[in-house]
Design a protein around this motif. Structure first.
Motif, PDB file in Angstrom:
ATOM      1  N   UNK A 227       4.960  -4.682  -9.583  1.00 13.64           N
ATOM      2  CA  UNK A 227       5.761  -5.494  -8.673  1.00 13.64           C
ATOM      3  C   UNK A 227       6.347  -6.668  -9.443  1.00 13.64           C
ATOM      4  N   UNK A 228       7.620  -6.903  -9.275  1.00 11.84           N
ATOM      5  CA  UNK A 228       8.280  -8.059  -9.866  1.00 11.84           C
ATOM      6  C   UNK A 228       8.738  -9.006  -8.773  1.00 11.84           C
ATOM      7  N   UNK A 229       8.397 -10.268  -8.916  1.00 13.77           N
ATOM      8  CA  UNK A 229       8.746 -11.284  -7.921  1.00 13.77           C
ATOM      9  C   UNK A 229       9.344 -12.504  -8.617  1.00 13.77           C
ATOM     10  N   UNK A 230      10.156 -13.227  -7.894  1.00 12.32           N
ATOM     11  CA  UNK A 230      10.715 -14.477  -8.410  1.00 12.32           C
ATOM     12  C   UNK A 230       9.979 -15.655  -7.793  1.00 12.32           C
TER      13      UNK A 230
ATOM     14  N   UNK B  33      10.659 -20.191   3.932  1.00 11.70           N
ATOM     15  CA  UNK B  33       9.529 -19.277   4.051  1.00 11.70           C
ATOM     16  C   UNK B  33       9.351 -18.312   2.892  1.00 11.70           C
ATOM     17  N   UNK B  34      10.318 -18.264   1.961  1.00  8.84           N
ATOM     18  CA  UNK B  34      10.179 -17.295   0.869  1.00  8.84           C
ATOM     19  C   UNK B  34       9.040 -17.647  -0.083  1.00  8.84           C
ATOM     20  N   UNK B  35       8.743 -18.916  -0.254  1.00 11.45           N
ATOM     21  CA  UNK B  35       7.637 -19.313  -1.126  1.00 11.45           C
ATOM     22  C   UNK B  35       6.327 -18.732  -0.604  1.00 11.45           C
ATOM     23  N   UNK B  36       6.060 -18.915   0.676  1.00 10.89           N
ATOM     24  CA  UNK B  36       4.821 -18.403   1.256  1.00 10.89           C
ATOM     25  C   UNK B  36       4.762 -16.885   1.202  1.00 10.89           C
ATOM     26  N   UNK B  37       5.879 -16.221   1.468  1.00 12.00           N
ATOM     27  CA  UNK B  37       5.903 -14.749   1.409  1.00 12.00           C
ATOM     28  C   UNK B  37       5.710 -14.253  -0.023  1.00 12.00           C
ATOM     29  N   UNK B  38       6.257 -14.972  -0.981  1.00 13.78           N
ATOM     30  CA  UNK B  38       6.092 -14.583  -2.382  1.00 13.78           C
ATOM     31  C   UNK B  38       4.628 -14.694  -2.802  1.00 13.78           C
ATOM     32  N   UNK B  39       3.987 -15.804  -2.465  1.00 17.51           N
ATOM     33  CA  UNK B  39       2.570 -15.960  -2.819  1.00 17.51           C
ATOM     34  C   UNK B  39       1.699 -14.927  -2.113  1.00 17.51           C
ATOM     35  N   UNK B  40       2.027 -14.602  -0.865  1.00 15.74           N
ATOM     36  CA  UNK B  40       1.259 -13.571  -0.154  1.00 15.74           C
ATOM     37  C   UNK B  40       1.430 -12.216  -0.837  1.00 15.74           C
ATOM     38  N   UNK B  41       2.634 -11.880  -1.226  1.00 16.59           N
ATOM     39  CA  UNK B  41       2.876 -10.618  -1.923  1.00 16.59           C
ATOM     40  C   UNK B  41       2.111 -10.574  -3.248  1.00 16.59           C
ATOM     41  N   UNK B  42       2.029 -11.721  -3.937  1.00 10.76           N
ATOM     42  CA  UNK B  42       1.264 -11.772  -5.188  1.00 10.76           C
ATOM     43  C   UNK B  42      -0.219 -11.513  -4.922  1.00 10.76           C
ATOM     44  N   UNK B  43      -0.749 -12.087  -3.838  1.00 15.36           N
ATOM     45  CA  UNK B  43      -2.155 -11.851  -3.488  1.00 15.36           C
ATOM     46  C   UNK B  43      -2.397 -10.385  -3.142  1.00 15.36           C
ATOM     47  N   UNK B  44      -1.493  -9.787  -2.376  1.00 13.70           N
ATOM     48  CA  UNK B  44      -1.638  -8.378  -2.023  1.00 13.70           C
ATOM     49  C   UNK B  44      -1.582  -7.500  -3.266  1.00 13.70           C
ATOM     50  N   UNK B  45      -0.658  -7.777  -4.168  1.00  7.81           N
ATOM     51  CA  UNK B  45      -0.553  -6.996  -5.404  1.00  7.81           C
ATOM     52  C   UNK B  45      -1.855  -7.086  -6.199  1.00  7.81           C
ATOM     53  N   UNK B  46      -2.400  -8.268  -6.261  1.00  6.88           N
ATOM     54  CA  UNK B  46      -3.652  -8.450  -6.998  1.00  6.88           C
ATOM     55  C   UNK B  46      -4.785  -7.659  -6.338  1.00  6.88           C
ATOM     56  N   UNK B  47      -4.861  -7.700  -5.015  1.00 10.43           N
ATOM     57  CA  UNK B  47      -5.895  -6.948  -4.298  1.00 10.43           C
ATOM     58  C   UNK B  47      -5.784  -5.444  -4.554  1.00 10.43           C
TER      59      UNK B  47
ATOM     60  N   UNK C 218      -3.676 -15.922 -10.902  1.00  9.02           N
ATOM     61  CA  UNK C 218      -3.223 -14.552 -10.705  1.00  9.02           C
ATOM     62  C   UNK C 218      -3.265 -13.775 -12.012  1.00  9.02           C
ATOM     63  N   UNK C 219      -3.483 -12.474 -11.884  1.00 10.79           N
ATOM     64  CA  UNK C 219      -3.385 -11.591 -13.047  1.00 10.79           C
ATOM     65  C   UNK C 219      -1.959 -11.076 -13.103  1.00 10.79           C
ATOM     66  N   UNK C 220      -1.222 -11.495 -14.100  1.00 11.63           N
ATOM     67  CA  UNK C 220       0.136 -11.024 -14.259  1.00 11.63           C
ATOM     68  C   UNK C 220       0.336 -10.560 -15.684  1.00 11.63           C
TER      69      UNK C 220
ATOM     70  N   UNK D 230       0.847  -1.196   0.000  1.00 13.56           N
ATOM     71  CA  UNK D 230       0.000   0.000   0.000  1.00 13.56           C
ATOM     72  C   UNK D 230       0.879   1.240   0.000  1.00 13.56           C
ATOM     73  N   UNK D 231       1.910   1.235   0.829  1.00 15.19           N
ATOM     74  CA  UNK D 231       2.812   2.396   0.876  1.00 15.19           C
ATOM     75  C   UNK D 231       3.546   2.575  -0.449  1.00 15.19           C
ATOM     76  N   UNK D 232       3.969   1.474  -1.054  1.00 13.15           N
ATOM     77  CA  UNK D 232       4.639   1.581  -2.351  1.00 13.15           C
ATOM     78  C   UNK D 232       3.703   2.177  -3.400  1.00 13.15           C
ATOM     79  N   UNK D 233       2.471   1.716  -3.405  1.00 11.50           N
ATOM     80  CA  UNK D 233       1.500   2.238  -4.370  1.00 11.50           C
ATOM     81  C   UNK D 233       1.243   3.720  -4.123  1.00 11.50           C
ATOM     82  N   UNK D 234       1.171   4.126  -2.852  1.00  5.79           N
ATOM     83  CA  UNK D 234       0.990   5.541  -2.516  1.00  5.79           C
ATOM     84  C   UNK D 234       2.139   6.397  -3.038  1.00  5.79           C
ATOM     85  N   UNK D 235       3.312   5.790  -3.198  1.00  6.12           N
ATOM     86  CA  UNK D 235       4.480   6.503  -3.718  1.00  6.12           C
ATOM     87  C   UNK D 235       4.655   6.288  -5.224  1.00  6.12           C
ATOM     88  N   UNK D 236       3.569   5.943  -5.880  1.00  8.67           N
ATOM     89  CA  UNK D 236       3.514   5.839  -7.344  1.00  8.67           C
ATOM     90  C   UNK D 236       4.264   4.648  -7.925  1.00  8.67           C
TER      91      UNK D 236
END
Length: 85
Positions: free
Chosen positions: A13-16, A33-47, A76-78, A3-9
């Protein structure tokens, strides 16, 4: 954080994602734990409606898993994908 990144224009998001399971991805990344964090970040980006680019390693150790990675990404929408060889 996104959210903060989006607020700063930040416009996207690029993820591996280097495996279709936590065991595969985390072993390549070397950080549990990076797999779970990556999928969570993808869900947040989509939201947030942020465009998503997914980068995937294509190597002998990952080649057989590429179809499963694709299936995992289908909901996911990518906008873009990149493969590293």
């Amino acid at each position: 954080m996104l959210v903060r990144l989006k607020e700063h224009q930040v416009e996207g998001l690029g993820l591996s994602l280097d495996g279709s399971t936590a065991a595969r991805h985390d072993s390549i990344r070397g950080v549990p734990g990076t797999f779970d964090r990556t999928l969570q970040a993808m869900r947040w980006a989509q939201e947030l409606g942020m465009p998503l680019q997914v980068n995937t390693l294509v190597a002998e150790e990952t080649a057989s898993d590429i179809p499963a990675v694709y299936e995992l990404l289908k909901p996911f929408e990518w906008r873009a994908g990149a493969c590293s060889f």
